[in-house]
Every structure is written in C-alpha cells, then in structure tokens.
Design a protein around this motif. Structure first.
Motif, PDB file in Angstrom:
ATOM      1  N   SER A   1     -30.175  -3.992 -13.028  1.00  0.00           N
ATOM      2  CA  SER A   1     -30.917  -5.246 -13.163  1.00  0.00           C
ATOM      3  C   SER A   1     -32.075  -5.102 -14.146  1.00  0.00           C
ATOM      4  N   ILE A   2     -32.712  -3.926 -14.150  1.00  0.00           N
ATOM      5  CA  ILE A   2     -33.793  -3.661 -15.111  1.00  0.00           C
ATOM      6  C   ILE A   2     -33.268  -3.784 -16.537  1.00  0.00           C
ATOM      7  N   LEU A   3     -32.133  -3.156 -16.780  1.00  0.00           N
ATOM      8  CA  LEU A   3     -31.539  -3.220 -18.124  1.00  0.00           C
ATOM      9  C   LEU A   3     -31.145  -4.643 -18.484  1.00  0.00           C
ATOM     10  N   TYR A   4     -30.585  -5.371 -17.499  1.00  0.00           N
ATOM     11  CA  TYR A   4     -30.152  -6.745 -17.768  1.00  0.00           C
ATOM     12  C   TYR A   4     -31.333  -7.646 -18.114  1.00  0.00           C
ATOM     13  N   ILE A   5     -32.384  -7.579 -17.297  1.00  0.00           N
ATOM     14  CA  ILE A   5     -33.554  -8.428 -17.545  1.00  0.00           C
ATOM     15  C   ILE A   5     -34.224  -8.050 -18.862  1.00  0.00           C
ATOM     16  N   ALA A   6     -34.364  -6.745 -19.140  1.00  0.00           N
ATOM     17  CA  ALA A   6     -35.000  -6.293 -20.374  1.00  0.00           C
ATOM     18  C   ALA A   6     -34.222  -6.754 -21.600  1.00  0.00           C
ATOM     19  N   LYS A   7     -32.902  -6.839 -21.481  1.00  0.00           N
ATOM     20  CA  LYS A   7     -32.062  -7.275 -22.599  1.00  0.00           C
ATOM     21  C   LYS A   7     -32.304  -8.737 -22.967  1.00  0.00           C
ATOM     22  N   GLN A   8     -32.846  -9.512 -22.033  1.00  0.00           N
ATOM     23  CA  GLN A   8     -33.103 -10.932 -22.302  1.00  0.00           C
ATOM     24  C   GLN A   8     -34.365 -11.143 -23.137  1.00  0.00           C
ATOM     25  N   ILE A   9     -35.181 -10.087 -23.268  1.00  0.00           N
ATOM     26  CA  ILE A   9     -36.429 -10.203 -24.037  1.00  0.00           C
ATOM     27  C   ILE A   9     -36.102 -10.224 -25.524  1.00  0.00           C
ATOM     28  N   LYS A  10     -36.598 -11.231 -26.211  1.00  0.00           N
ATOM     29  CA  LYS A  10     -36.374 -11.370 -27.655  1.00  0.00           C
ATOM     30  C   LYS A  10     -37.697 -11.151 -28.394  1.00  0.00           C
ATOM     31  N   GLY A  11     -37.664 -10.323 -29.433  1.00  0.00           N
ATOM     32  CA  GLY A  11     -38.874 -10.098 -30.226  1.00  0.00           C
ATOM     33  C   GLY A  11     -39.875  -9.201 -29.534  1.00  0.00           C
ATOM     34  N   TRP A  12     -39.531  -7.922 -29.405  1.00  0.00           N
ATOM     35  CA  TRP A  12     -40.422  -6.969 -28.752  1.00  0.00           C
ATOM     36  C   TRP A  12     -41.726  -6.818 -29.526  1.00  0.00           C
ATOM     37  N   SER A  13     -42.813  -6.627 -28.789  1.00  0.00           N
ATOM     38  CA  SER A  13     -44.132  -6.454 -29.400  1.00  0.00           C
ATOM     39  C   SER A  13     -44.948  -5.496 -28.544  1.00  0.00           C
ATOM     40  N   LEU A  14     -46.080  -5.060 -29.074  1.00  0.00           N
ATOM     41  CA  LEU A  14     -46.968  -4.160 -28.339  1.00  0.00           C
ATOM     42  C   LEU A  14     -47.456  -4.819 -27.060  1.00  0.00           C
ATOM     43  N   LYS A  15     -47.709  -6.133 -27.116  1.00  0.00           N
ATOM     44  CA  LYS A  15     -48.184  -6.860 -25.935  1.00  0.00           C
ATOM     45  C   LYS A  15     -47.170  -6.780 -24.796  1.00  0.00           C
ATOM     46  N   LEU A  16     -45.901  -6.922 -25.130  1.00  0.00           N
ATOM     47  CA  LEU A  16     -44.856  -6.881 -24.107  1.00  0.00           C
ATOM     48  C   LEU A  16     -44.717  -5.481 -23.513  1.00  0.00           C
ATOM     49  N   ILE A  17     -44.820  -4.452 -24.373  1.00  0.00           N
ATOM     50  CA  ILE A  17     -44.725  -3.065 -23.902  1.00  0.00           C
ATOM     51  C   ILE A  17     -45.885  -2.741 -22.965  1.00  0.00           C
ATOM     52  N   ILE A  18     -47.095  -3.189 -23.338  1.00  0.00           N
ATOM     53  CA  ILE A  18     -48.268  -2.970 -22.481  1.00  0.00           C
ATOM     54  C   ILE A  18     -48.091  -3.690 -21.144  1.00  0.00           C
ATOM     55  N   ALA A  19     -47.534  -4.910 -21.194  1.00  0.00           N
ATOM     56  CA  ALA A  19     -47.299  -5.676 -19.960  1.00  0.00           C
ATOM     57  C   ALA A  19     -46.347  -4.933 -19.034  1.00  0.00           C
ATOM     58  N   ILE A  20     -45.313  -4.333 -19.608  1.00  0.00           N
ATOM     59  CA  ILE A  20     -44.357  -3.567 -18.809  1.00  0.00           C
ATOM     60  C   ILE A  20     -45.024  -2.343 -18.189  1.00  0.00           C
ATOM     61  N   LEU A  21     -45.820  -1.635 -18.986  1.00  0.00           N
ATOM     62  CA  LEU A  21     -46.495  -0.430 -18.483  1.00  0.00           C
ATOM     63  C   LEU A  21     -47.463  -0.761 -17.347  1.00  0.00           C
ATOM     64  N   ILE A  22     -48.269  -1.797 -17.558  1.00  0.00           N
ATOM     65  CA  ILE A  22     -49.271  -2.173 -16.552  1.00  0.00           C
ATOM     66  C   ILE A  22     -48.600  -2.609 -15.251  1.00  0.00           C
ATOM     67  N   THR A  23     -47.586  -3.484 -15.355  1.00  0.00           N
ATOM     68  CA  THR A  23     -46.930  -3.969 -14.129  1.00  0.00           C
ATOM     69  C   THR A  23     -46.113  -2.867 -13.451  1.00  0.00           C
ATOM     70  N   SER A  24     -45.602  -1.914 -14.238  1.00  0.00           N
ATOM     71  CA  SER A  24     -44.887  -0.777 -13.633  1.00  0.00           C
ATOM     72  C   SER A  24     -45.830   0.047 -12.769  1.00  0.00           C
ATOM     73  N   ILE A  25     -47.030   0.308 -13.293  1.00  0.00           N
ATOM     74  CA  ILE A  25     -48.018   1.094 -12.562  1.00  0.00           C
ATOM     75  C   ILE A  25     -48.479   0.359 -11.305  1.00  0.00           C
ATOM     76  N   ILE A  26     -48.759  -0.943 -11.471  1.00  0.00           N
ATOM     77  CA  ILE A  26     -49.199  -1.744 -10.325  1.00  0.00           C
ATOM     78  C   ILE A  26     -48.111  -1.765  -9.243  1.00  0.00           C
ATOM     79  N   SER A  27     -46.887  -2.003  -9.664  1.00  0.00           N
ATOM     80  CA  SER A  27     -45.772  -2.056  -8.733  1.00  0.00           C
ATOM     81  C   SER A  27     -45.568  -0.730  -8.010  1.00  0.00           C
TER      82      SER A  27
END
Length: 322
Positions: free
Chosen positions: A114-140
């Motif tokens: 499911s992680i791979l599936y949801i991540a594949k839906q993201i279009k136009g990767w950016s530093l902001k999106l990567i930071i969002a993933i890192l922060i929410t991963s740590i919080i989770s």
C-alpha cells in the motif's frame, strides 16, 4: 449518473472489499475505494449528506432528496461494508489469539504494498514532499510506541476512537482498524461486533445491551468524524493532492513498527470480559521471539499480503468506473 442493478451489485462487492480492509489493521478501506475508482464519488456523496437534504425533501419529495446525496450509491456501498465487517470480525478475533505471527505478517505485506501504491500516485516530487514524508514517518513511528492514554471501555474514549478511526477508514493509505489498534481499542471494537451479533442470536440480552451501547458510542464518534472531515478531505484531495498523499505515505511507513509480526509484550491489562490483553509491546527480531517464530511461513504470508494489493491494483486498472 444512471446505474443498473448490476452496477449497484458491483458497488456492494466493492463495499465488501472495503469492509474486509477496514476490519484488519493493515490496509485502508479508503485504499480499496481509491484503487477501485469510487473514492472521489464516496467523499463527495458523504459531503452532500447535510441538513439541506431535509429542505429538498420538504419541497421536492423524498426521491429528489435521496438522489441529491447519491443515496443508492451510499446504501449499496455501506451495505457491503456492513456485511463484510459482521462476517469477518469473529475470524479476525480467532486469528489474533491463535495465529498472531502469520496474521500480522499478512498485514505487514499489505501495508508494504500500500505504501508503494500510494507513493506512486504522487506526481512531481519535490523537497517539500520528501520532508513531509520524513516528518510524518517519524511522528507515526513514535505514535506506535505510545501507550494508550485511556481505557478503551470509557464511553468518552469510545466516542473519540470512533471519531478518529472513521477518518482513517476513508483516507487512502491509513487503516481505521490500525488507528483503533494504536488507541488500544481494536480488541474492544472487534469484541463489540461479535457480542452484538452473538447476544442477539443467543438471546443474551445483557451481552447484547452492553455491546449495543459500545457500538452506539463508536457510531456517534464515527458520524461526527465523517461530517467534520468529509468536506476538508474533499478539498485537500482536490487542491493539495500530492502533499496529502505524501503525508499518508509517511504515516504508513512509520506505522510498520506497529504491525511488525514479532513482538515482546511489555504491559498487559484485563479487559471488560476478564481476558488478559496486550497494552504495550515492542518490535523484536524473529530470533529473539519467545516461542515458534514461524519465519518461513511468515515470509510467505508477507508475500501473499503484498501480492494482494498488486492484484487489486491490476484489477483496478482494467475496470471501468461504474
């Protein structure tokens, strides 16, 4: 949109798939809706259920009011969800007690895919999106390590759990059952469904009344959660879809700690039925697991769980939206 009976039957089967996903702490029912092409219609239909429906009913009749919020679609979908939850709850409870390693291995595979599936839906990767993933991963991750802050038998806590869990259930990538697990109320929710059915079938009215009260409390929280957040979710996916998907991806990555198959129990509690249940645990290596770690079978079930999402995704690509 004109639909035939067979179209609503297909929607009911999609609801059954969503219910199966929602009853296990692995994959979200929202993910199933997303993959099967009904997610946006679901969110928009829920958003349209409000007090204005009664005004339409008064002025133009019940049929017009019913159609105004896509009533046939919602009743077909939620009927499927209810059938699935009532059918699977007893099986899940048995597996939790008798085959926990294999069950959690299957869930682990579901979430990985499911992680791979949801991540594949993201279009136009950016530093902001990567930071969002890192922060929410740590919080989770740290949320999964936290001890539940209240008794899952408390009325107010059950309303809160229903409120939070229903939001997760309609979000692609976040399992409502998993949220209940984090909050320490998953076993209570499963027991409530089983006791509601068993009490009614066996004529045990005391068991039925206790389960009905808990079910109503969870339901009240769920209804409030749906109405409060359906409009916000609809807006987020339409205006900030990439950021929303990145946040969901991060949350799921961090959540893998909670569904790791091999655990060491740190603290237990006695539930309302007098059973000893886990309150707090930690992830350990399979080699440190007390008892049979079932490593080979666990790996097989992880692969099965992973493949399940890939198959659903494949089917989703070849279907037409109904």
């Amino acid at each position: 949109m004109q639909r035939r009976f067979i179209d609503y039957l297909v929607i009911t089967f999609k609801g059954i798939a969503m219910g199966a996903a929602d009853v296990v702490p692995g994959v979200s029912g929202g993910t199933i809706a997303f993959i099967s092409g009904i997610y946006e219609e679901l969110i928009e239909s829920i958003d349209k259920v409000n007090l204005s429906v009664f005004k339409v009913w008064k002025k133009e009749g019940f049929k017009t009011a019913w159609n105004s919020f896509n009533g046939n679609f919602l009743i077909a979908l939620f009927s499927g969800i209810a059938i699935s939850i009532l059918s699977l709850s007893k099986l899940i409870k048995w597996l939790l007690h008798n085959e926990p390693v294999l069950l959690w291995s299957f869930f682990f595979g579901l979430v990985l895919a499911s992680i791979l599936y949801i991540a594949k839906q993201i279009k136009g990767w950016s530093l902001k999106l990567i930071i969002a993933i890192l922060i929410t991963s740590i919080i989770s991750f740290y949320i999964t390590k936290a001890e539940p802050f209240a008794s899952p038998d408390s009325p107010y806590y059950l309303i809160f759990c229903g409120f939070i869990a229903i939001i997760a259930m309609i979000l692609p990538g976040v399992s409502g059952a998993f949220i209940l697990l984090i909050l320490g109320a998953y076993q209570t929710a499963i027991d409530t469904i089983n006791n509601l059915r068993d009490g009614l079938l066996n004529g045990n009215m005391e068991l039925f009344k206790d389960a009905l009260l808990k079910f109503v409390l969870l339901g009240v929280g769920a209804v409030i959660g749906l109405k409060v957040f359906s409009k916000a979710l609809n807006w987020m996916f339409k205006h900030h879809k990439n950021l929303t998907l990145a946040i969901l991806t991060g949350f799921m990555i961090g959540s893998l700690n909670k569904i790791w198959p091999w655990k060491e129990v740190l603290k237990t509690r006695i539930n309302s039925e007098g059973e000893v249940v886990t309150l707090l645990d930690k992830s350990i290596l399979p080699t440190s697991y007390v008892g049979d770690n079932e490593l080979v079978m666990a790996i097989i079930f992880i692969v099965i769980g992973f493949a399940t999402i890939l198959i659903l995704e494949s089917l989703g690509k070849h279907k037409n939206k109904v």
